[in-house]
Design a protein around this motif. Sequence first.
Motif, PDB file in Angstrom:
ATOM      1  N   GLN A  85       0.833  -1.204   0.000  1.00  0.00           N
ATOM      2  CA  GLN A  85       0.000   0.000   0.000  1.00  0.00           C
ATOM      3  C   GLN A  85       0.871   1.259   0.000  1.00  0.00           C
ATOM      4  N   ILE A  86       1.793   1.293  -0.985  1.00  0.00           N
ATOM      5  CA  ILE A  86       2.698   2.428  -1.151  1.00  0.00           C
ATOM      6  C   ILE A  86       2.576   2.929  -2.592  1.00  0.00           C
ATOM      7  N   VAL A  87       3.024   4.149  -2.829  1.00  0.00           N
ATOM      8  CA  VAL A  87       2.975   4.686  -4.187  1.00  0.00           C
ATOM      9  C   VAL A  87       3.992   3.945  -5.049  1.00  0.00           C
ATOM     10  N   ILE A  88       3.635   3.752  -6.291  1.00  0.00           N
ATOM     11  CA  ILE A  88       4.494   2.970  -7.188  1.00  0.00           C
ATOM     12  C   ILE A  88       5.843   3.667  -7.438  1.00  0.00           C
ATOM     13  N   GLU A  89       5.897   4.962  -7.250  1.00  0.00           N
ATOM     14  CA  GLU A  89       7.165   5.695  -7.425  1.00  0.00           C
ATOM     15  C   GLU A  89       8.212   5.285  -6.394  1.00  0.00           C
ATOM     16  N   SER A  90       7.800   4.623  -5.325  1.00  0.00           N
ATOM     17  CA  SER A  90       8.767   4.202  -4.306  1.00  0.00           C
ATOM     18  C   SER A  90       9.176   2.735  -4.469  1.00  0.00           C
ATOM     19  N   VAL A  91       8.870   2.167  -5.657  1.00  0.00           N
ATOM     20  CA  VAL A  91       9.247   0.785  -5.978  1.00  0.00           C
ATOM     21  C   VAL A  91      10.221   0.811  -7.148  1.00  0.00           C
ATOM     22  N   PHE A  92      11.358   0.140  -6.999  1.00  0.00           N
ATOM     23  CA  PHE A  92      12.391   0.060  -8.032  1.00  0.00           C
ATOM     24  C   PHE A  92      12.609  -1.406  -8.378  1.00  0.00           C
ATOM     25  N   ILE A  93      12.570  -1.731  -9.669  1.00  0.00           N
ATOM     26  CA  ILE A  93      12.780  -3.111 -10.143  1.00  0.00           C
ATOM     27  C   ILE A  93      13.952  -3.110 -11.125  1.00  0.00           C
ATOM     28  N   MET A  94      14.892  -4.020 -10.931  1.00  0.00           N
ATOM     29  CA  MET A  94      15.975  -4.225 -11.896  1.00  0.00           C
ATOM     30  C   MET A  94      15.909  -5.678 -12.356  1.00  0.00           C
ATOM     31  N   THR A  95      15.803  -5.868 -13.667  1.00  0.00           N
ATOM     32  CA  THR A  95      15.632  -7.212 -14.224  1.00  0.00           C
ATOM     33  C   THR A  95      16.943  -7.720 -14.804  1.00  0.00           C
ATOM     34  N   GLN A  96      17.252  -8.976 -14.479  1.00  0.00           N
ATOM     35  CA  GLN A  96      18.436  -9.637 -15.013  1.00  0.00           C
ATOM     36  C   GLN A  96      17.990 -10.919 -15.709  1.00  0.00           C
ATOM     37  N   LEU A  97      18.491 -11.113 -16.935  1.00  0.00           N
ATOM     38  CA  LEU A  97      18.145 -12.315 -17.702  1.00  0.00           C
ATOM     39  C   LEU A  97      19.172 -13.404 -17.430  1.00  0.00           C
ATOM     40  N   VAL A  98      18.660 -14.621 -17.241  1.00  0.00           N
ATOM     41  CA  VAL A  98      19.491 -15.772 -16.905  1.00  0.00           C
ATOM     42  C   VAL A  98      19.519 -16.720 -18.106  1.00  0.00           C
ATOM     43  N   GLU A  99      20.714 -17.071 -18.551  1.00  0.00           N
ATOM     44  CA  GLU A  99      20.892 -17.952 -19.710  1.00  0.00           C
ATOM     45  C   GLU A  99      20.580 -19.407 -19.361  1.00  0.00           C
ATOM     46  N   SER A 100      20.207 -20.172 -20.348  1.00  0.00           N
ATOM     47  CA  SER A 100      19.963 -21.598 -20.200  1.00  0.00           C
ATOM     48  C   SER A 100      21.209 -22.280 -19.634  1.00  0.00           C
ATOM     49  N   GLY A 101      20.997 -23.190 -18.692  1.00  0.00           N
ATOM     50  CA  GLY A 101      22.111 -23.916 -18.088  1.00  0.00           C
ATOM     51  C   GLY A 101      22.728 -23.215 -16.893  1.00  0.00           C
ATOM     52  N   MET A 102      22.283 -22.001 -16.585  1.00  0.00           N
ATOM     53  CA  MET A 102      22.860 -21.241 -15.482  1.00  0.00           C
ATOM     54  C   MET A 102      22.011 -21.332 -14.207  1.00  0.00           C
ATOM     55  N   VAL A 103      21.131 -22.325 -14.156  1.00  0.00           N
ATOM     56  CA  VAL A 103      20.276 -22.564 -12.995  1.00  0.00           C
ATOM     57  C   VAL A 103      20.380 -24.039 -12.638  1.00  0.00           C
ATOM     58  N   VAL A 104      20.491 -24.330 -11.347  1.00  0.00           N
ATOM     59  CA  VAL A 104      20.515 -25.707 -10.864  1.00  0.00           C
ATOM     60  C   VAL A 104      19.358 -25.887  -9.895  1.00  0.00           C
ATOM     61  N   VAL A 105      18.517 -26.877 -10.169  1.00  0.00           N
ATOM     62  CA  VAL A 105      17.405 -27.234  -9.298  1.00  0.00           C
ATOM     63  C   VAL A 105      17.492 -28.723  -9.018  1.00  0.00           C
ATOM     64  N   ALA A 106      17.423 -29.093  -7.762  1.00  0.00           N
ATOM     65  CA  ALA A 106      17.503 -30.509  -7.350  1.00  0.00           C
ATOM     66  C   ALA A 106      18.767 -31.174  -7.914  1.00  0.00           C
ATOM     67  N   GLY A 107      19.848 -30.410  -7.980  1.00  0.00           N
ATOM     68  CA  GLY A 107      21.120 -30.949  -8.431  1.00  0.00           C
ATOM     69  C   GLY A 107      21.268 -31.073  -9.943  1.00  0.00           C
ATOM     70  N   GLU A 108      20.283 -30.639 -10.696  1.00  0.00           N
ATOM     71  CA  GLU A 108      20.306 -30.751 -12.151  1.00  0.00           C
ATOM     72  C   GLU A 108      20.270 -29.373 -12.785  1.00  0.00           C
ATOM     73  N   GLU A 109      21.099 -29.175 -13.825  1.00  0.00           N
ATOM     74  CA  GLU A 109      21.067 -27.934 -14.599  1.00  0.00           C
ATOM     75  C   GLU A 109      19.788 -27.876 -15.424  1.00  0.00           C
ATOM     76  N   LEU A 110      19.152 -26.711 -15.408  1.00  0.00           N
ATOM     77  CA  LEU A 110      17.961 -26.515 -16.226  1.00  0.00           C
ATOM     78  C   LEU A 110      18.369 -25.982 -17.589  1.00  0.00           C
ATOM     79  N   LYS A 111      17.855 -26.584 -18.607  1.00  0.00           N
ATOM     80  CA  LYS A 111      18.100 -26.131 -19.989  1.00  0.00           C
ATOM     81  C   LYS A 111      16.767 -25.723 -20.609  1.00  0.00           C
ATOM     82  N   TRP A 112      16.745 -24.614 -21.317  1.00  0.00           N
ATOM     83  CA  TRP A 112      15.536 -24.197 -22.019  1.00  0.00           C
ATOM     84  C   TRP A 112      15.870 -23.734 -23.401  1.00  0.00           C
TER      85      TRP A 112
END
Length: 112
Positions: A85-112
């Motif tokens: 319940q704050i004004v949107i001007e007080s919210v800052f978002i920075m987006t970073q894109l993650v390449e395929s293979g740069m994520v590990v879930v349950a010990g396995e690399e994710l490929k997309w």
Amino acid sequence: MPIAHCIVTPELRSTGNSSHNLIALWGDESGISIEHMTVNIIVGNSQFGNRYQVMANLYLPTLWSPSDISSLQTGLAKGLSRYYQIVIESVFIMTQLVESGMVVVAGEELKW
């Protein structure tokens, strides 16, 4: 796998709108399924320079289209604004894109 790490000011620590689910608000505002969304809330101790009540790092796989990226990041900003319940001007978002293979879930690399 949209993942947001949100740093909130100490005064927001307990002011979230308990009648709303932050993930549901993000999905509602972005128009994208909440199935794989994750939000981590971290309370910041200090902030210098430009002041924002919420600063978020949003991590998205490179498989998202430019229009979906836009929807996810603006939807997150709107969802956070509604949740805290704050004004949107007080919210800052920075987006970073993650390449395929740069994520590990349950010990396995994710490929997309």
